[in-house]
Design a protein around this motif. Structure first.
Motif, PDB file in Angstrom:
ATOM      1  N   LEU A 152      67.327  -0.401 -16.663  1.00  0.00           N
ATOM      2  CA  LEU A 152      67.462  -1.805 -16.298  1.00  0.00           C
ATOM      3  C   LEU A 152      67.317  -2.709 -17.511  1.00  0.00           C
ATOM      4  O   LEU A 152      68.074  -3.674 -17.690  1.00  0.00           O
ATOM      5  N   LEU A 153      66.338  -2.394 -18.378  1.00  0.00           N
ATOM      6  CA  LEU A 153      66.161  -3.189 -19.600  1.00  0.00           C
ATOM      7  C   LEU A 153      67.378  -3.084 -20.512  1.00  0.00           C
ATOM      8  O   LEU A 153      67.835  -4.085 -21.091  1.00  0.00           O
ATOM      9  N   ALA A 154      67.924  -1.859 -20.666  1.00  0.00           N
ATOM     10  CA  ALA A 154      69.100  -1.676 -21.520  1.00  0.00           C
ATOM     11  C   ALA A 154      70.293  -2.446 -20.980  1.00  0.00           C
ATOM     12  O   ALA A 154      71.061  -3.068 -21.737  1.00  0.00           O
ATOM     13  N   LYS A 155      70.466  -2.439 -19.643  1.00  0.00           N
ATOM     14  CA  LYS A 155      71.571  -3.164 -19.038  1.00  0.00           C
ATOM     15  C   LYS A 155      71.433  -4.662 -19.263  1.00  0.00           C
ATOM     16  O   LYS A 155      72.411  -5.355 -19.565  1.00  0.00           O
ATOM     17  N   LYS A 156      70.219  -5.178 -19.137  1.00  0.00           N
ATOM     18  CA  LYS A 156      69.992  -6.598 -19.363  1.00  0.00           C
ATOM     19  C   LYS A 156      70.273  -6.969 -20.825  1.00  0.00           C
ATOM     20  O   LYS A 156      70.847  -8.028 -21.113  1.00  0.00           O
ATOM     21  N   ARG A 157      69.856  -6.075 -21.736  1.00  0.00           N
ATOM     22  CA  ARG A 157      70.096  -6.361 -23.156  1.00  0.00           C
ATOM     23  C   ARG A 157      71.592  -6.399 -23.459  1.00  0.00           C
ATOM     24  O   ARG A 157      72.071  -7.274 -24.182  1.00  0.00           O
ATOM     25  N   ARG A 158      72.347  -5.426 -22.921  1.00  0.00           N
ATOM     26  CA  ARG A 158      73.788  -5.403 -23.161  1.00  0.00           C
ATOM     27  C   ARG A 158      74.467  -6.640 -22.572  1.00  0.00           C
ATOM     28  O   ARG A 158      75.372  -7.218 -23.183  1.00  0.00           O
TER      29      ARG A 158
END
Length: 544
Positions: free
Chosen positions: A320-326
């Motif tokens: 979820l964090l990686a998706k938000k960062r992207r």
């Protein structure tokens, strides 16, 4: 008696030298003493001397008011026992009148020899104003703005801004990205990496020891807070050790007594260095770093294994964090590109205007013709020179013996047709026609030309032809009859007929006639500019 003999010897030795000096004469000659303005004459400077004479011509000759356009090297010719030194100059004058060529100075064996001066008559070039017409000075030609380079300038500006932004990002945010990358590492790997970085640090002063132990204790405190869930960063040394003892007694963290003892030793040393300004003994820093590394490793081994549910929750959270960062990075990238495009368009519109920018980006047909590199070429008989967006190609003419050159057709964005007609020789009449007859013949001839133009338009499918006429003089001074107006033409790909502007210029010469026809859509924003540029470049070639 002795004085007389000495004087006699002096005279004997100086007499040959004086005679030799008197024999050196500088001669000058020109190929003509009468010239026209702008004509070139040849000036020859010549001196005859013996083989041992040292001759020096002037390095910077003075011929005012004439100008030197060419200077030849010194030419030396052997003539029996003497040498003939010759130097030639090419001179020019742009004023009329009688002018004296000033004398020139030549050095011979250290003595100067002066040449004679010459009178040159410069006459004007006669101009026959009856055969050669005189025209007014042409007005200042307006330079067309080249919108073709607009797209390149916009692209280049965007690239420069992107490179500049990239450099700023790399310079100011590289460190922040490294820190974020380190935070993304698992706590154990990050702690070990930070401890490895301390291996290369060798403090020598008290302030350096303070910074070293601050970093060292921060590593172990942060690890314990993240993994063992202890508030280590905000706790004192004693509070942290009590919390570790409590976890050990409750069985939540199975640490060895030796591990806690080593951690206590390091923390106490750090407190002395940071608060008491103590300086540790040599080798203590390296030993303390190894103790902290051991504490981190043993703490990891003492931690209980996470349950499958905890692992899944952690993985979902990381995704979820990686998706938000992207998503955030994509939004920032799109916003930056959008801002750059809007800024570039705003500046371009402010400089060039709205329609040129829009039409250049959208590929408007006539603006491409207007901005491309035009071709200047010669056509037909009598020969004419004209500049066009595309070279005019020779086509078949319906009129016998006529030459036709054209670019495109009536369906093209801009149509150009250049027609040359040859005049047939007629027998000379015994009596010239009267003035009224001449005017009637001229009107009849003009009407015939207009009928031919209308018939040509109608044969191509044009309707609603409106015609006007006027006599004009082109920019190059050629008189012409201008026939212009509008018509409706069924262009291919259009649902209905398109209203077009047309202009035909009729030129009448002794060798024959020239008709140049231009046609473009009435609503075209750049057709009138192209028409003006084509006609301004039209010029009759009088000398080949």
């Amino acid at each position: 008696m002795t004085k007389k003999i000495l004087l006699l010897w002096v005279c004997l030795f100086n007499t040959p030298l004086l005679l030799a000096q008197m024999d050196y004469q500088v001669q000058v000659a020109v190929d003509t003493t009468k010239m026209r303005i702008g004509e070139q004459i040849e000036y020859t400077l010549q001196l005859k001397a013996d083989s041992i004479a040292q001759v020096i011509f002037p390095e910077q000759p003075f011929f005012a008011p004439f100008e030197v356009i060419e200077e030849s090297p010194v030419d030396t010719i052997r003539a029996k026992s003497n040498y003939l030194f010759t130097k030639k100059y090419a001179l020019i004058q742009f004023d009329s009148g009688a002018f004296w060529l000033p004398p020139q100075k030549v050095m011979v064996n250290g003595f100067s020899k002066i040449s004679d001066s010459l009178l040159i008559l410069v006459s004007n070039v006669p101009v026959d104003t009856l055969k050669q017409k005189l025209f007014n000075i042409k007005p200042i030609a307006e330079v067309e703005q080249n919108y073709d380079a607009l797209t390149r300038n916009i692209t280049f500006g965007i690239l420069v801004v992107l490179v500049f932004v990239g450099l700023i990002y790399a310079f100011f945010f590289a460190k922040k990205r490294r820190e974020e990358r380190n935070r993304k590492l698992p706590p154990f790997e990050r702690a070990i990496e930070e401890l490895k970085a301390l291996e290369t640090v060798t403090p020598s002063q008290q302030e350096e020891y303070k910074q070293y132990y601050s970093r060292l204790t921060d590593v172990v405190r942060r690890y314990l807070e993240e993994e063992a869930k202890i508030t280590a960063l905000e706790s004192t040394t004693d509070e942290l050790l009590l919390k570790l003892e409590a976890l050990k007694q409750s069985g939540q963290l199975e640490l060895e007594r030796e591990t806690i003892k080593n951690l206590k030793s390091v923390l106490q040393t750090a407190d002395l260095v940071k608060f008491a300004r103590s300086t540790p003994e040599l080798g203590t820093t390296s030993n303390d770093r190894m103790l902290v590394e051991g504490v981190v490793i043993e703490t990891k081994e003492a931690l209980p294994e996470p349950t499958p549910e905890e692992i899944r929750e952690k993985e979902v959270y990381q995704l979820l964090l990686a998706k938000k960062r992207r998503k955030k990075q994509l939004q920032w990238s799109l916003a930056s590109v959008g801002i750059l495009i809007i800024l570039s368009l705003t500046v371009s519109i402010g400089v060039y205007g709205y329609y040129p920018v829009r039409d250049t980006l959208m590929g408007y047909p006539t603006i491409q013709l207007k901005n491309k590199e035009w071709i200047t070429s010669q056509y037909g008989t009598p020969p004419v020179k004209i500049a066009t967006p595309e070279v005019l190609k020779r086509t078949q003419s319906e009129k016998g013996g006529a030459l036709r050159f054209s670019s495109g057709d009536y369906n093209a964005p801009f149509y150009i047709d250049l027609l040359f007609t040859q005049r047939t020789r007629q027998k000379e009449e015994e009596e010239p026609p009267s003035k009224d007859d001449q005017e009637a013949q001229q009107k009849e001839k003009i009407q015939e030309l207009i009928n031919e133009i209308i018939n040509d338009f109608q044969s191509r499918g044009a309707v609603n032809i409106l015609i006007k006429e006027e006599k004009i003089t082109t920019l190059s001074g050629l008189p012409a009859l201008k026939i212009f107006g509008t018509l409706d033409y069924p262009k291919i790909g259009k649902n209905k007929r398109v209203r077009c502007n047309y202009t035909t210029h009729l030129f009448d010469f002794e060798q024959g006639g020239i008709n140049i026809t231009l046609l473009y859509e009435k609503e075209d924003r750049y057709g009138a500019e192209i028409e003006k540029r084509v006609m301004d470049s039209f010029e009759l070639i009088k000398e080949l």
